[in-house]
Motif scaffolding. Sequence first.
Motif, short mmCIF file in Angstrom:
data_model
loop_
_atom_site.label_atom_id
_atom_site.label_comp_id
_atom_site.label_asym_id
_atom_site.label_seq_id
_atom_site.Cartn_x
_atom_site.Cartn_y
_atom_site.Cartn_z
N LEU A 4 0.78 -1.19 0.07
CA LEU A 4 -0.13 -0.13 0.14
C LEU A 4 0.87 1.47 0.03
O LEU A 4 0.31 2.35 -0.03
CB LEU A 4 -0.88 0.09 1.09
CG LEU A 4 -1.90 -1.16 1.00
CD1 LEU A 4 -2.86 -0.97 2.38
CD2 LEU A 4 -2.94 -0.92 -0.21
N ALA A 5 2.27 1.15 -0.06
CA ALA A 5 2.92 2.29 0.05
C ALA A 5 3.13 2.70 -1.54
O ALA A 5 3.21 2.09 -2.27
CB ALA A 5 4.40 1.83 0.57
N PHE A 6 3.19 4.37 -1.62
CA PHE A 6 3.34 4.85 -2.80
C PHE A 6 4.88 4.56 -3.28
O PHE A 6 5.67 4.76 -2.49
CB PHE A 6 3.03 6.34 -2.80
CG PHE A 6 1.35 6.52 -2.64
CD1 PHE A 6 0.58 5.61 -3.09
CD2 PHE A 6 1.14 7.80 -2.13
CE1 PHE A 6 -0.87 5.87 -2.80
CE2 PHE A 6 -0.10 7.83 -2.03
CZ PHE A 6 -1.39 6.91 -2.41
N PRO A 7 4.96 4.43 -4.65
CA PRO A 7 6.40 4.38 -5.04
C PRO A 7 7.20 5.56 -4.85
O PRO A 7 8.37 5.50 -4.66
CB PRO A 7 6.27 4.17 -6.57
CG PRO A 7 4.73 4.32 -7.08
CD PRO A 7 3.90 4.30 -5.88
N ALA A 8 6.36 6.71 -4.77
CA ALA A 8 6.94 8.00 -4.52
C ALA A 8 5.82 8.83 -3.71
O ALA A 8 4.73 8.90 -4.06
CB ALA A 8 7.41 8.93 -5.88
N PRO A 9 6.43 9.65 -2.83
CA PRO A 9 5.37 10.47 -1.96
C PRO A 9 4.65 11.65 -2.69
O PRO A 9 5.28 12.03 -3.71
CB PRO A 9 6.18 11.10 -0.88
CG PRO A 9 7.53 10.93 -1.42
CD PRO A 9 7.71 9.90 -2.25
N VAL A 10 3.38 11.74 -2.46
CA VAL A 10 2.87 12.87 -3.04
C VAL A 10 2.97 13.90 -1.95
O VAL A 10 2.44 13.87 -0.86
CB VAL A 10 1.20 12.34 -3.20
CG1 VAL A 10 0.48 13.55 -3.85
CG2 VAL A 10 1.40 11.22 -4.15
N GLN A 11 3.15 15.00 -2.53
CA GLN A 11 3.55 16.23 -1.74
C GLN A 11 2.41 17.29 -1.83
O GLN A 11 1.79 17.66 -2.70
CB GLN A 11 4.96 17.01 -2.15
CG GLN A 11 5.89 16.23 -1.49
CD GLN A 11 7.27 17.41 -1.74
OE1 GLN A 11 7.08 18.22 -2.21
NE2 GLN A 11 8.24 16.78 -1.01
N VAL A 12 1.62 17.50 -0.72
CA VAL A 12 0.75 18.22 -0.62
C VAL A 12 0.90 19.50 0.08
O VAL A 12 1.75 19.39 1.06
CB VAL A 12 -0.88 17.57 -0.33
CG1 VAL A 12 -1.27 16.69 -1.29
CG2 VAL A 12 -0.83 17.10 0.99
N LYS A 13 0.27 20.77 0.06
CA LYS A 13 0.57 21.83 0.74
C LYS A 13 -0.79 22.49 1.21
O LYS A 13 -1.58 22.84 0.57
CB LYS A 13 1.33 22.98 0.03
CG LYS A 13 1.95 23.85 0.61
CD LYS A 13 2.66 24.81 -0.11
CE LYS A 13 3.59 25.94 0.58
NZ LYS A 13 4.37 26.80 -0.28
#
Length: 99
Positions: A4-13
Motif C-alpha cells: 500500500l506504500a506509494f512508489p513516490a510520496p505525493v507532496q501536498v501543501k
Amino acid sequence: MTGLAFPAPVQVKTSGVRHDINSVREALVFLNQWPKGRRGPVYSCAVRSCNAAIAGQMTTEQARQAFVSFARIAGVLARSDFSPLAGADQKLSVSGRSL
C-alpha cells in the motif's frame, strides 16, 4: 498490509505546510480530514480508488494517480508533483528558442 506504500510520496501543501503522503492509508487520512463543503466528484473518486486499492481491486499506483488528480484539482498539490512534461515545457521556454 503490504503493497500500500506509494512508489513516490505525493507532496501536498495546506496552510503553507508541505505534507508527504506516502501510502494509500495516509491518502485516506488526508481525504477524511478534507472539509465536507469542498468534497465533490473528484474527491469521491479518490476515496473510492484508495478503498479499492486496500481491497485489492485496484493497484496502489492507480490509487496514487486518483489522489494526485484530486490534489491537483483541489489546489493543494505541491509544485514538485506536477507532471514532468510541465517541467520540460518550462526548460524549453527558458532558452527563448523553439526546437
